[in-house]
Design a protein around this motif. Structure first.
Motif, PDB file in Angstrom:
ATOM      1  N   ASP A  89      37.405  35.905  35.553  1.00 22.44           N
ATOM      2  CA  ASP A  89      37.527  36.928  36.592  1.00 22.44           C
ATOM      3  C   ASP A  89      38.083  38.225  36.009  1.00 22.44           C
ATOM      4  N   VAL A 102      36.721  42.260  35.588  1.00 21.26           N
ATOM      5  CA  VAL A 102      37.515  43.454  35.911  1.00 21.26           C
ATOM      6  C   VAL A 102      37.456  44.455  34.760  1.00 21.26           C
ATOM      7  N   THR A 148      46.241  41.134  48.961  1.00 18.46           N
ATOM      8  CA  THR A 148      44.867  41.050  48.463  1.00 18.46           C
ATOM      9  C   THR A 148      44.376  39.613  48.525  1.00 18.46           C
ATOM     10  N   ASP A 207      39.805  41.072  45.811  1.00 17.19           N
ATOM     11  CA  ASP A 207      39.637  40.893  44.372  1.00 17.19           C
ATOM     12  C   ASP A 207      41.020  40.788  43.722  1.00 17.19           C
ATOM     13  N   LEU A 240      41.509  42.132  40.115  1.00 23.45           N
ATOM     14  CA  LEU A 240      41.568  43.590  40.114  1.00 23.45           C
ATOM     15  C   LEU A 240      42.936  44.063  40.600  1.00 23.45           C
TER      16      LEU A 240
END
Length: 183
Positions: free
Chosen positions: A60, A64, A119, A125, A128
């Motif tokens: 992940d 980013v 988040t 995300d 992020l």
């Protein structure tokens, strides 16, 4: 191990409901949480960050970093939009200089763990958010005092090393440990 996986799965699935339930109990019956010591706050935040680390994968983060523009926009927004709005609101509402300094400080400071939790709860995300928060927090000891000086002409001292150690302990290490356990 199966029990831990079941608990983790249940908690991940219902974390928003659990958070709302705990909040409601705390509002209705604050005494139920008096056993929680203020000195435990950092450790509790570390547990939350570890839990978030369990829900994300290292891949992940590669996604980013393949889109650095998103990170740049997030970091730039933190130190431009947030601090400027804080300053404008202090002027708009005629807040005295002493309080205005605090408002601009809060507006200039990164969201930290709370922004990552929000988040996560919003199914956003998380990698992020963690990346933006980490970079913003590393820049904060330099940019936050600068913004307070630019907007209000006041100086603020920040212990850069303590802030760096804090982000590593409370955010980066627990998330990294969660990522490792998730593998």
């Amino acid at each position: 191990m199966k029990t831990l996986v079941k608990i983790s799965t249940f908690t991940s699935k219902y974390v928003a409901g659990i958070a709302l339930l705990v909040t409601a109990i705390a509002l209705i019956q604050p005494a139920a949480f008096l056993w929680v010591q203020p000195s435990w706050i950092n450790q509790l935040l570390m547990v939350v960050m570890f839990g978030m680390g369990l829900t994300i994968k290292s891949s992940d983060f590669s996604l980013v970093f393949s889109q650095p523009k998103d990170v740049l926009i997030g970091v730039a927004s933190q130190f431009t939009i947030m601090s400027f709005l804080a300053f404008v609101l202090t002027r708009l509402f005629g807040i005295p200089q002493e309080l205005a300094i605090g408002v601009v400080l809060v507006g200039s400071a990164p969201g930290g763990t709370s922004s990552n939790v929000m988040t996560f709860l919003a199914n956003g995300d998380v990698p992020l958010s963690v990346t933006i928060t980490s970079i913003s927090t590393l820049l904060a000891p330099f940019l936050t005092p600068l913004l307070v000086y630019v907007y209000l002409g006041q100086t603020v001292e920040v212990n850069v090393m303590n802030m760096f150690i804090s982000i590593v302990q409370i955010v980066l290490a627990p998330i990294a440990l969660g990522l490792v356990c998730n593998k």
